[in-house]
Design an enzyme around this catalytic site. Structure first.
Site, PDB file in Angstrom:
ATOM      1  N   ASP A   1      14.597  -0.865   2.975  1.00 19.10           N
ATOM      2  CA  ASP A   1      13.009  -1.062   2.886  1.00 19.10           C
ATOM      3  C   ASP A   1      12.576  -1.302   1.335  1.00 19.10           C
ATOM      4  OD1 ASP A   1      12.697  -0.665   5.655  1.00 19.10           O
ATOM      5  OD2 ASP A   1      11.102   0.863   5.403  1.00 19.10           O
TER       6      ASP A   1
ATOM      7  N   GLU B   1       8.176  -5.818  12.984  1.00 16.95           N
ATOM      8  CA  GLU B   1       8.289  -6.481  11.454  1.00 16.95           C
ATOM      9  C   GLU B   1       8.756  -7.984  11.583  1.00 16.95           C
ATOM     10  OE1 GLU B   1      11.450  -4.464   8.438  1.00 16.95           O
ATOM     11  OE2 GLU B   1      12.323  -5.641   9.920  1.00 16.95           O
TER      12      GLU B   1
END
Length: 384
Positions: free
Chosen positions: A265, A71
């Site tokens: 998220d 990420e």
């Protein structure tokens, strides 16, 4: 989905500087961008998240978990190409290929999602949000700087190879799984499971993959863009606009592991909708989601941000990344610039400093992306 009502920057090559439109001086905006970059990629101990390793590598440190994640590495590459920092881009990509690329086993061709700073792997499994950001960052690098003759710096070829793996993995030998469900064209949370993470859905990326991936894969990516835009309208709550962290393919929250609520998220969904609108035009259904999010947070105190049910019920847990939430909400205004709370949402972001301390990594990544987006500096780099 309804027709798009504003042509996006892909077609016009015009990027809105929303910060300037809302009254901030161009000199202040430029200074904020460059100061933010230096704080994240320089040597400031309170805010930095980028660290160099040896003579030619670098990594993005998740300061809260003290690991390196695909990420963050893919985010760092996207930031670097947007800021025209090829050396840093190459350092991050070299580390990624050296320590995170999986050469064998059922996940060969993907990247291990987490490792220690020294390169020791914490996992041999991938996380698809890293792969999709890697692919587009590589395409942008190819278009902005040109491909090198050495592997892995033949950026465009690396991007096409990765995307091909993402959708064809296991097709010939049955060994491993693709990262997208090939029937409904929705991205998975991990390749071996059959549910998704709404914040992984990046239809604006898939629109570009549909133009630059291998010819035989381009139709898939165009269908994936359509599918993800539709999916977001089902996964985001009809009144609050909030999305769960994990969800099933029909959009209902996946609470099996406690991730069916609006939490860290989920924040990225607002920003993804905003960037999609800027790059490919405002889709009315997605604009409505942005408006609901802006309305929901308009009367919330950032010091008391919480984990919420998607219906908006505050839960006991405080927000782990409040600065990230402020930043992503600000980007949502790009899908609804005339919303009654757009200006105050941007003002809240502008007045918020970068985060310091151990949890700064995620917040500050999304902060810089928001700053680039709102200033018109988060751009599509086309083939030369």
């Amino acid at each position: 989905m309804s027709s798009v009502v504003r042509q996006g920057a892909f077609h016009t090559n015009q990027y809105r500087n929303m910060l300037f439109d809302y009254g901030y001086a161009l000199s202040e905006i430029e200074d904020r961008i460059h100061t933010c970059w230096k704080q994240l990629f320089g040597d400031s101990p309170d805010t930095r998240i980028y660290y160099e390793m040896g003579k030619d590598m670098g990594y993005m440190l998740d300061t809260g978990n003290v690991d390196v994640r695909t990420e963050g590495m893919s985010y760092g590459m996207m930031m670097a190409v947007q800021m025209d920092q090829q050396e840093i881009f190459d350092r991050i990509w070299r580390y990624t290929m050296e320590y995170m690329f999986i050469n064998e086993g059922p996940n060969a061709g993907y990247f291990a999602w987490s490792c220690l700073p020294d390169g020791t792997r914490n996992s041999d499994g991938p996380a698809p949000d890293g792969e999709e950001f890697f692919a587009l960052a590589l395409f942008f690098a190819s278009h902005r700087w040109g491909d090198k003759n050495e592997t892995p710096f033949d950026y465009g070829q690396q991007a096409r190879k990765l995307l091909n793996t993402c959708i064809h993995k296991g097709a010939e030998d049955g060994y491993g799984f693709p990262m997208w469900n090939l029937d409904n064209k929705l991205i998975k949370f991990v390749p071996s499971c059959e549910f998704t993470d709404p914040s992984y859905h990046l239809p604006h990326f898939y629109e570009l993959f549909a133009r630059w991936a291998n010819p035989e894969d381009q139709q898939f990516w165009m269908e994936a863009a359509v599918a993800s835009r539709h999916y977001l309208t089902t996964a985001c709550h009809k009144e609050t606009g909030l999305a769960p962290e994990y969800a099933y393919y029909d959009g209902t929250p996946n609470n099996e592991h406690g991730y069916g609520h609006f939490f860290s998220d989920s924040y990225r969904v607002a920003a993804n909708i905003g960037i999609d609108a800027e790059w490919f035009g405002v889709a009315p259904e997605l604009s409505m989601i942005a408006e609901r999010i802006l309305t929901f947070f308009s009367d919330k105190n950032p010091e008391d941000y919480r984990r919420y049910t998607v219906a908006g019920l505050p839960l006991e847990d405080k927000a782990l990344h409040p600065v990230a939430l402020i930043a992503t909400n600000a980007v949502a205004i790009m899908a609804s610039a005339n919303h009654e709370h757009a200006r105050s949402t941007v003002e809240r972001f502008w007045k918020t400093p970068l985060r310091t301390g151990s949890r700064r990594y995620y917040d500050n990544c999304l902060y810089l992306f928001a700053l680039l987006a709102l200033s018109g500096r988060y751009r599509i780099w086309h083939p030369q």
